[in-house]
Design a protein around this motif. Structure first.
Motif, PDB file in Angstrom:
ATOM      1  N   UNK A 213      44.684  32.812 -53.685  1.00  0.00           N
ATOM      2  CA  UNK A 213      44.767  32.256 -55.041  1.00  0.00           C
ATOM      3  C   UNK A 213      43.530  31.473 -55.468  1.00  0.00           C
ATOM      4  N   UNK A 214      42.845  30.854 -54.546  1.00  0.00           N
ATOM      5  CA  UNK A 214      41.690  30.023 -54.925  1.00  0.00           C
ATOM      6  C   UNK A 214      40.492  30.841 -55.382  1.00  0.00           C
ATOM      7  N   UNK A 215      40.520  32.127 -55.120  1.00  0.00           N
ATOM      8  CA  UNK A 215      39.432  32.982 -55.593  1.00  0.00           C
ATOM      9  C   UNK A 215      39.517  33.248 -57.100  1.00  0.00           C
ATOM     10  N   UNK A 216      40.616  32.822 -57.724  1.00  0.00           N
ATOM     11  CA  UNK A 216      40.858  33.152 -59.134  1.00  0.00           C
ATOM     12  C   UNK A 216      40.924  31.905 -60.030  1.00  0.00           C
ATOM     13  N   UNK A 217      40.498  30.753 -59.521  1.00  0.00           N
ATOM     14  CA  UNK A 217      40.766  29.496 -60.232  1.00  0.00           C
ATOM     15  C   UNK A 217      39.930  29.299 -61.499  1.00  0.00           C
ATOM     16  N   UNK A 218      38.899  30.082 -61.720  1.00  0.00           N
ATOM     17  CA  UNK A 218      38.078  29.882 -62.915  1.00  0.00           C
ATOM     18  C   UNK A 218      37.926  31.130 -63.767  1.00  0.00           C
ATOM     19  N   UNK A 219      38.680  32.174 -63.463  1.00  0.00           N
ATOM     20  CA  UNK A 219      38.430  33.443 -64.151  1.00  0.00           C
ATOM     21  C   UNK A 219      38.806  33.408 -65.630  1.00  0.00           C
ATOM     22  N   UNK A 220      39.679  32.488 -66.031  1.00  0.00           N
ATOM     23  CA  UNK A 220      40.073  32.381 -67.453  1.00  0.00           C
ATOM     24  C   UNK A 220      39.529  31.115 -68.107  1.00  0.00           C
ATOM     25  N   UNK A 221      38.504  30.555 -67.519  1.00  0.00           N
ATOM     26  CA  UNK A 221      37.884  29.363 -68.101  1.00  0.00           C
ATOM     27  C   UNK A 221      37.368  29.707 -69.507  1.00  0.00           C
ATOM     28  N   UNK A 222      37.721  28.879 -70.477  1.00  0.00           N
ATOM     29  CA  UNK A 222      37.318  29.120 -71.855  1.00  0.00           C
ATOM     30  C   UNK A 222      38.335  29.892 -72.672  1.00  0.00           C
ATOM     31  N   UNK A 223      39.420  30.361 -72.042  1.00  0.00           N
ATOM     32  CA  UNK A 223      40.480  31.081 -72.749  1.00  0.00           C
ATOM     33  C   UNK A 223      41.661  30.154 -73.037  1.00  0.00           C
ATOM     34  N   UNK A 224      42.384  30.474 -74.109  1.00  0.00           N
ATOM     35  CA  UNK A 224      43.494  29.638 -74.562  1.00  0.00           C
ATOM     36  C   UNK A 224      44.749  30.490 -74.744  1.00  0.00           C
ATOM     37  N   UNK A 225      45.859  30.017 -74.190  1.00  0.00           N
ATOM     38  CA  UNK A 225      47.154  30.695 -74.328  1.00  0.00           C
ATOM     39  C   UNK A 225      48.108  29.838 -75.151  1.00  0.00           C
ATOM     40  N   UNK A 226      48.900  30.480 -76.018  1.00  0.00           N
ATOM     41  CA  UNK A 226      49.989  29.809 -76.729  1.00  0.00           C
ATOM     42  C   UNK A 226      51.302  30.195 -76.084  1.00  0.00           C
ATOM     43  N   UNK A 227      52.110  29.202 -75.698  1.00  0.00           N
ATOM     44  CA  UNK A 227      53.460  29.457 -75.203  1.00  0.00           C
ATOM     45  C   UNK A 227      54.432  28.955 -76.273  1.00  0.00           C
TER      46      UNK A 227
END
Length: 304
Positions: free
Chosen positions: A31-45
């Motif tokens: 899991x730690x290999x993926x900790x920054x892959x969506x940096x700068x993206x925004x999700x609405x829940x």
């Protein structure tokens, strides 16, 4: 898969689903290999209906990928309380974010929302209709525990009429080879005809006896009798404890059968089952976070 919507499981091909499951397994391992892959993206829940696991799972998934979240868990705290239409809410929110996840109590609301969203839209459950990310969670759990998604006998027990999780999972699993379903429910809560019609040539039987069925199962998928789906309170009281899985019943099950449940549970699984190594429902919740991480990455077109 970039920019696609997920309203129901068959919006994706089997190959696309398999790719999500594979990525989810890779994330679980590292899991730690993926900790920054969506940096700068925004999700609405956007949660128009109460939820603990699904909402927190989505928010944990995006946070662990390095992205951020906005949204609401109570529609009364949004412009919905002022009479804003669902279409206007989704159209507006999609101008602010990169991806949307929505839960709604009304069947069909997800398709309605996806039709106006300009960013990838994920159905987090719409009434008694569909819950496709729970299906992905279930598939990842099955693949991780059983090492396959074919040649399985799957028992679904409890509320099969209103249970959107079993509707979605049955449709999804029917696309794999040599699957057999055992649908276990009282007459009042049988699997809807439209779901049975979607199973194609997949073999199934219907019964009201868990005791008579458990020995043949590779997977037992328990469900909660959902009080919120009943208009008649007396009918709910009569049916709520019709199936209770306990350690005594587990003695008759295969040594490698797994027990699944979308949670929350009430009385349908006794706590004495929790210590059984075949009980996978809490691990299942964790798999849900990993598969939602994978799904977000796929829909945003992000690789590691």
């Amino acid at each position: 898969m970039k920019n696609k919507h997920l309203v129901k499981p068959d919006d994706f091909t089997v190959e696309e689903i398999d790719s999500i499951i594979e990525l989810g397994m890779q994330i679980k391992q590292n899991p730690r290999e993926y900790i920054k892959v969506c940096e700068g993206y925004l999700m609405a829940t956007l949660f128009y209906e109460p939820s603990t696991r699904t909402r927190l799972s989505f928010e944990s998934a995006m946070s662990r990928l390095g992205g951020k979240i906005i949204g609401f868990s109570d529609p009364n705290a949004s412009s919905v309380s002022k009479g804003e239409s669902l279409e206007d809410t989704i159209t507006t929110v999609s101008k602010y974010v990169d991806i949307i996840a929505m839960r709604h109590p009304q069947s069909g609301a997800a398709q309605q929302a996806a039709s106006v969203s300009s960013v990838p839209f994920i159905n987090a459950g719409d009434g008694g209709n569909q819950h496709p990310t729970q299906t992905l969670t279930d598939l990842l759990t099955i693949k991780s525990c059983m090492k396959r998604l074919d040649n399985l006998t799957i028992g679904m027990c409890g509320d099969l009429k209103y249970g959107r999780t079993v509707h979605s999972l049955a449709k999804a699993m029917s696309r794999y080879k040599n699957i057999k379903f055992v649908f276990i429910s009282p007459e009042e809560l049988k699997m809807p005809e439209y779901v049975l019609n979607d199973l194609g040539d997949t073999q199934f039987i219907e019964t009201n006896s868990l005791d008579d069925s458990i020995a043949e199962l590779d997977i037992l998928y328990m469900t909660r009798i959902q009080r919120e789906r009943f208009e008649d309170r007396d009918e709910y009281e009569r049916l709520k404890d019709v199936y209770i899985l306990d350690s005594k019943k587990m003695e008759n099950a295969k040594s490698d059968m797994i027990v699944m449940h979308p949670l929350p549970r009430v009385n349908e699984i006794s706590t004495d089952v929790d210590i059984d190594s075949r009980a996978m429902y809490f691990e299942q919740a964790q798999y849900g976070m990993y598969v939602r991480m994978a799904l977000i990455m796929k829909l945003l077109g992000i690789s590691k």
